[in-house]
Design a protein around this motif. Sequence first.
Motif, PDB file in Angstrom:
ATOM      1  N   LEU A 106       0.815  -1.210   0.000  1.00  0.00           N
ATOM      2  CA  LEU A 106       0.000   0.000   0.000  1.00  0.00           C
ATOM      3  C   LEU A 106       0.851   1.264   0.000  1.00  0.00           C
ATOM      4  N   ASP A 107       0.271   2.350  -0.520  1.00  0.00           N
ATOM      5  CA  ASP A 107       0.992   3.618  -0.601  1.00  0.00           C
ATOM      6  C   ASP A 107       0.878   4.417   0.699  1.00  0.00           C
ATOM      7  N   ASP A 108       1.385   5.642   0.699  1.00  0.00           N
ATOM      8  CA  ASP A 108       1.407   6.492   1.897  1.00  0.00           C
ATOM      9  C   ASP A 108       0.013   6.877   2.388  1.00  0.00           C
ATOM     10  N   ASN A 109      -1.003   6.752   1.569  1.00  0.00           N
ATOM     11  CA  ASN A 109      -2.351   7.096   2.010  1.00  0.00           C
ATOM     12  C   ASN A 109      -2.885   6.135   3.066  1.00  0.00           C
ATOM     13  N   ILE A 110      -2.124   5.111   3.398  1.00  0.00           N
ATOM     14  CA  ILE A 110      -2.509   4.216   4.491  1.00  0.00           C
ATOM     15  C   ILE A 110      -2.639   5.018   5.787  1.00  0.00           C
ATOM     16  N   TYR A 111      -1.914   6.131   5.870  1.00  0.00           N
ATOM     17  CA  TYR A 111      -2.005   6.981   7.061  1.00  0.00           C
ATOM     18  C   TYR A 111      -3.367   7.670   7.174  1.00  0.00           C
ATOM     19  N   ASN A 112      -4.169   7.657   6.121  1.00  0.00           N
ATOM     20  CA  ASN A 112      -5.518   8.230   6.169  1.00  0.00           C
ATOM     21  C   ASN A 112      -6.500   7.341   6.924  1.00  0.00           C
ATOM     22  N   VAL A 113      -6.144   6.097   7.151  1.00  0.00           N
ATOM     23  CA  VAL A 113      -7.014   5.186   7.895  1.00  0.00           C
ATOM     24  C   VAL A 113      -6.869   5.537   9.374  1.00  0.00           C
ATOM     25  N   GLN A 114      -7.912   6.102   9.953  1.00  0.00           N
ATOM     26  CA  GLN A 114      -7.845   6.602  11.317  1.00  0.00           C
ATOM     27  C   GLN A 114      -8.774   5.838  12.247  1.00  0.00           C
ATOM     28  N   GLY A 115      -8.327   5.627  13.471  1.00  0.00           N
ATOM     29  CA  GLY A 115      -9.132   5.039  14.532  1.00  0.00           C
ATOM     30  C   GLY A 115      -9.320   3.542  14.403  1.00  0.00           C
ATOM     31  N   SER A 116      -9.752   2.939  15.501  1.00  0.00           N
ATOM     32  CA  SER A 116      -9.927   1.492  15.513  1.00  0.00           C
ATOM     33  C   SER A 116     -11.069   1.054  14.607  1.00  0.00           C
ATOM     34  N   ALA A 117     -12.154   1.825  14.561  1.00  0.00           N
ATOM     35  CA  ALA A 117     -13.265   1.474  13.658  1.00  0.00           C
ATOM     36  C   ALA A 117     -12.822   1.612  12.202  1.00  0.00           C
ATOM     37  N   GLY A 118     -12.083   2.662  11.895  1.00  0.00           N
ATOM     38  CA  GLY A 118     -11.576   2.848  10.529  1.00  0.00           C
ATOM     39  C   GLY A 118     -10.661   1.711  10.117  1.00  0.00           C
ATOM     40  N   GLY A 119      -9.766   1.313  11.023  1.00  0.00           N
ATOM     41  CA  GLY A 119      -8.857   0.213  10.738  1.00  0.00           C
ATOM     42  C   GLY A 119      -9.599  -1.101  10.548  1.00  0.00           C
ATOM     43  N   ALA A 120     -10.599  -1.351  11.408  1.00  0.00           N
ATOM     44  CA  ALA A 120     -11.380  -2.592  11.304  1.00  0.00           C
ATOM     45  C   ALA A 120     -12.178  -2.636  10.008  1.00  0.00           C
ATOM     46  N   HIS A 144       3.563  -1.513   3.752  1.00  0.00           N
ATOM     47  CA  HIS A 144       3.602  -0.103   3.357  1.00  0.00           C
ATOM     48  C   HIS A 144       4.886   0.186   2.592  1.00  0.00           C
ATOM     49  N   ASN A 145       4.744   0.575   1.330  1.00  0.00           N
ATOM     50  CA  ASN A 145       5.901   0.883   0.485  1.00  0.00           C
ATOM     51  C   ASN A 145       6.977  -0.206   0.548  1.00  0.00           C
ATOM     52  N   GLY A 146       6.545  -1.463   0.515  1.00  0.00           N
ATOM     53  CA  GLY A 146       7.470  -2.587   0.504  1.00  0.00           C
ATOM     54  C   GLY A 146       8.004  -2.988   1.859  1.00  0.00           C
ATOM     55  N   SER A 147       7.627  -2.280   2.925  1.00  0.00           N
ATOM     56  CA  SER A 147       8.149  -2.553   4.261  1.00  0.00           C
ATOM     57  C   SER A 147       7.110  -3.265   5.125  1.00  0.00           C
ATOM     58  N   TYR A 148       7.591  -4.209   5.927  1.00  0.00           N
ATOM     59  CA  TYR A 148       6.739  -4.924   6.880  1.00  0.00           C
ATOM     60  C   TYR A 148       6.720  -4.241   8.251  1.00  0.00           C
ATOM     61  N   GLU A 149       7.310  -3.062   8.350  1.00  0.00           N
ATOM     62  CA  GLU A 149       7.378  -2.339   9.617  1.00  0.00           C
ATOM     63  C   GLU A 149       5.967  -1.957  10.077  1.00  0.00           C
ATOM     64  N   GLU A 150       5.701  -2.158  11.378  1.00  0.00           N
ATOM     65  CA  GLU A 150       4.415  -1.768  11.955  1.00  0.00           C
ATOM     66  C   GLU A 150       4.389  -0.246  12.073  1.00  0.00           C
ATOM     67  N   ILE A 151       3.438   0.394  11.409  1.00  0.00           N
ATOM     68  CA  ILE A 151       3.412   1.859  11.399  1.00  0.00           C
ATOM     69  C   ILE A 151       2.152   2.443  12.028  1.00  0.00           C
ATOM     70  N   LEU A 152       1.131   1.624  12.244  1.00  0.00           N
ATOM     71  CA  LEU A 152      -0.127   2.111  12.799  1.00  0.00           C
ATOM     72  C   LEU A 152      -0.549   1.221  13.966  1.00  0.00           C
ATOM     73  N   ASP A 153      -1.167   1.820  14.977  1.00  0.00           N
ATOM     74  CA  ASP A 153      -1.610   1.004  16.105  1.00  0.00           C
ATOM     75  C   ASP A 153      -3.030   0.464  15.915  1.00  0.00           C
ATOM     76  N   ASN A 167      -8.959  -9.169  14.526  1.00  0.00           N
ATOM     77  CA  ASN A 167      -8.492  -7.788  14.429  1.00  0.00           C
ATOM     78  C   ASN A 167      -9.123  -7.021  13.284  1.00  0.00           C
ATOM     79  N   ALA A 168     -10.091  -7.599  12.611  1.00  0.00           N
ATOM     80  CA  ALA A 168     -10.781  -6.919  11.506  1.00  0.00           C
ATOM     81  C   ALA A 168     -12.271  -7.182  11.666  1.00  0.00           C
ATOM     82  N   ALA A 169     -13.058  -6.345  11.026  1.00  0.00           N
ATOM     83  CA  ALA A 169     -14.504  -6.495  11.108  1.00  0.00           C
ATOM     84  C   ALA A 169     -14.939  -7.817  10.480  1.00  0.00           C
ATOM     85  N   LYS A 170     -15.922  -8.432  11.107  1.00  0.00           N
ATOM     86  CA  LYS A 170     -16.468  -9.702  10.632  1.00  0.00           C
ATOM     87  C   LYS A 170     -17.802  -9.449   9.947  1.00  0.00           C
TER      88      LYS A 170
END
Length: 172
Positions: A106-120, A144-153, A167-170
Amino acid sequence: MKKLIFSALLAVLLVGCGQGEEVDPNVSTEQGNASQEESTSNTEQQIPLTLFKSDANAEYVEPYDVIYTGEETELVRFIFEQTAEFNVGLLDYTFENNNTSLVLNLDDNIYNVQGSAGGAMFAGTLIQSYFANFTELNDVTFIHNGSYEEILDHLMVGKPYTRDDNNAAKPK
């Protein structure tokens, strides 16, 4: 209605254009038509899909059906574009472990996903859609951009979501 009129005009135009067509005497009309149909069927297919979207309360994901018409090689990208809840771009993807794992880059817009509901909702709509349509998949991983680094909580990046993951919506 406009599509119907456009289709009719296009058909008339194509019939009119085909009248001056040269015919190869070495290829029968039936062979030519069969070859044309065969090449079309090899590239584009109509595939029924079950995709998921978030419900009105952003608590669950709900299924809906679509027909995908296109090349099978573009199916992963089509599902992503139809179900991603945020304006996040898919850079590329790979299938791993004998097609049982899907990695979405995924690209840098992954940072637009906000909050636990948004992430789920983001994860839930995507992974449920992939699991529903790729029955051999066991897990989906976002990177994110080829990296497996955890960037979002609030969204697992770098770790796989499995079919049994909580960890995701069912689906409802």
